[in-house]
Design a protein around this motif. Sequence first.
Motif: not given
Length: 277
Positions: A236-241
Amino acid sequence: MLLYKNTFENIKKMNCNFPIEDQFYATETEAIIADGISRDPIGVFDFATCSFEQRLEKYPRPSGAEMAAKEICNTFCKSTGTLKERLKICNINVKKLNEKNIKICDYLQNDLYGAVASCIKIENNILYYAYICDCGIIIYDSQGNIKFQTEDDKLVYSNPYIYKIGIPWNLPEARVIVRRDFRNKPNNIKDGKCVSYGAITGEDEALNFIKSGKKNIEKGDSVLVYSDGFYNFLHEKEFINEIINFNKVSFEKYVNNKSTVDYHLYGKEKTIVLYRI
């Protein structure tokens, strides 16, 4: 550099003295996570006959899953050799634990104590890794692109065939079949491939399921060691961010919020150890 290490409790099992069945050990250069195999509640054979809360009350304390995970982490930190050799030693010590506590394995209340695990060692810009089953390792580059991720062997190889059993998990027959016929059975071949999964239970056959290797890493890479409770976060993009721009307060708030809002996908017990190269 070791940035972070933590176990997040199962949201639904907090505040009830439930055993912590994820365990970890981490230093600046190496880490292991061991995720204990859940036990059956005492005296409950058909899970549908009692509520979730009742099953929690009847859950064994102390838990053999917690004991196995602790034994693996304690053994790993004291052993030497390659990561795979160290996991073999862990398996030997879990066997001793089972010889002491399990007289006859029935794959239900008296199932073998055990855990799955993943571990790493960082040396001279090389990441050495080893794992068994669905604990894993993932590497992101400085832009958040996934450079490498271990495979969830149970998800990929075993589950498609386990689902074909046709017996619901709440019934003891299903749990016996999965634990007896699909765990640590290298000769369980279907469609030309092994469809068993591995777990550190002290059985010699478990060694067939330990996978290991090495990957080059470079400045800016983020290395995560994780238990399967984090699996649904990882792409998930938010997690990776959150990982790339890591801040402890922000990260923990994010994980706890996700876990509370959607328990089914994110709320279960989970452990993470994070390194920044």
